[in-house]
Scaffold this motif. Structure first.
Motif, PDB file in Angstrom:
ATOM      1  N   LYS A 134       0.762  -1.313  -0.034  1.00 17.74           N
ATOM      2  CA  LYS A 134       0.045   0.023   0.011  1.00 17.74           C
ATOM      3  C   LYS A 134       0.797   1.247  -0.094  1.00 17.74           C
ATOM      4  N   ALA A 135       1.812   1.262   0.651  1.00 19.93           N
ATOM      5  CA  ALA A 135       2.882   2.319   0.868  1.00 19.93           C
ATOM      6  C   ALA A 135       3.864   2.380  -0.450  1.00 19.93           C
ATOM      7  N   ILE A 136       3.989   1.382  -1.006  1.00 19.89           N
ATOM      8  CA  ILE A 136       4.523   1.588  -2.548  1.00 19.89           C
ATOM      9  C   ILE A 136       3.564   2.187  -3.439  1.00 19.89           C
ATOM     10  N   ASP A 137       2.301   1.576  -3.545  1.00 22.08           N
ATOM     11  CA  ASP A 137       1.584   2.197  -4.516  1.00 22.08           C
ATOM     12  C   ASP A 137       1.197   3.854  -4.011  1.00 22.08           C
ATOM     13  N   ILE A 138       1.050   4.146  -2.999  1.00 21.79           N
ATOM     14  CA  ILE A 138       1.088   5.564  -2.535  1.00 21.79           C
ATOM     15  C   ILE A 138       2.198   6.487  -3.087  1.00 21.79           C
ATOM     16  N   LYS A 139       3.586   5.814  -3.012  1.00 18.52           N
ATOM     17  CA  LYS A 139       4.445   6.701  -3.243  1.00 18.52           C
ATOM     18  C   LYS A 139       4.629   6.719  -4.972  1.00 18.52           C
ATOM     19  N   SER A 140       4.263   5.695  -5.674  1.00 19.55           N
ATOM     20  CA  SER A 140       4.200   5.900  -7.184  1.00 19.55           C
ATOM     21  C   SER A 140       3.232   6.845  -7.527  1.00 19.55           C
TER      22      SER A 140
END
Length: 258
Positions: free
Chosen positions: A31-37
């Protein structure tokens, strides 16, 4: 060959709880990776000049069609087949984008793509805050362990307040939409179709949210490693036997299928 931990593996309750906590962390990680992207996308909207590398000159129409086909399978028929002069037009658009930035370029295409960036940001902020939700069924992340610097703690708390007081409730935006009136010939006239809408532009905080999410991701990845190491080190002998027997059973089943 790897085996997925499923509910039909009768592990002890203690081991099952540890596994679930790790799986929660893994979900939070992605979820954090998606937010950063997604925040990188906002960066491309907001910056006048894009910082990412230019399109490669040796990209062929065949390469593009492969990506086009894969995207179309996911998105349906929203894309039209590119014409023969696709790359010529692409280069012209790319020149405009390099000169004026993504936001200005897309504004020519569809103004709502840029105008609604605030709604995009609000969704990312709400997604970010769910990771710290104490009432969630997922394993909670303690923000005091993630943000050790005072400035980072203040930034995170500002997002917490924004979620609680603006997006989730109406404490600081109770007058977001205000009825307007005029006095005409000494008579008061209210306008039901002319509301004053308060600005809600918080998307300019995207870099701060990106920084917080980066620190959050680092904490989650470290925590996953620690939990897996502890699980492997302290796994009860009974659970070890169960996992080994299950693994052998599945391995035998797969060999028979082959």
């Amino acid at each position: 060959m790897s085996q997925k931990i499923t509910t039909d593996i009768k592990l002890s309750q203690q081991t099952r709880k540890k596994i679930k906590d790790i799986e929660d962390r893994v979900e939070q990680k992605y979820k954090a990776i998606d937010i950063k992207s997604c925040l990188i996308t906002i960066d491309r909207f907001c910056d006048k000049k894009d910082s990412h590398e230019e399109l490669s000159e040796n990209v062929t129409i065949e390469d593009w069609l492969v990506e086009y086909k894969a995207f179309k399978e996911k998105q349906g028929s929203c894309l039209e087949k590119p014409s023969d002069n696709f790359f010529t037009n692409r280069d012209k658009i790319h020149e405009i984008k390099q000169q004026f930035g993504t936001a200005t370029t897309l504004f020519f295409v569809d103004t709502q793509l840029v105008v609604n960036i605030e709604k995009f940001f609000s969704g990312l902020l709400l997604s970010y805050m769910t990771i710290f939700d104490k009432n969630s069924k997922r394993l909670e992340v303690d923000s005091t362990l993630v943000f050790t610097e005072t400035e980072d703690q203040k930034t995170h708390q500002s997002f917490h307040r924004l979620r609680d007081k603006w997006y989730a409730h109406t404490e600081i935006n109770s007058k977001k939409n205000s009825l307007v009136y005029q006095i005409l010939n000494d008579k008061i006239k209210f306008h039901e179709d002319k509301f004053h809408v308060q600005d809600e532009y918080f998307a300019n905080n995207y870099k701060k949210l990106y920084s917080c999410t980066t620190k959050l991701l680092k904490y989650i990845e470290n925590d996953i490693c620690k939990r897996i190491s502890k699980l492997e080190k302290n796994l009860p002998e009974k659970d070890k036997t169960i996992l080994k027997e299950y693994y052998k059973t599945k391995e035998t089943e797969n060999n028979h299928i082959k």
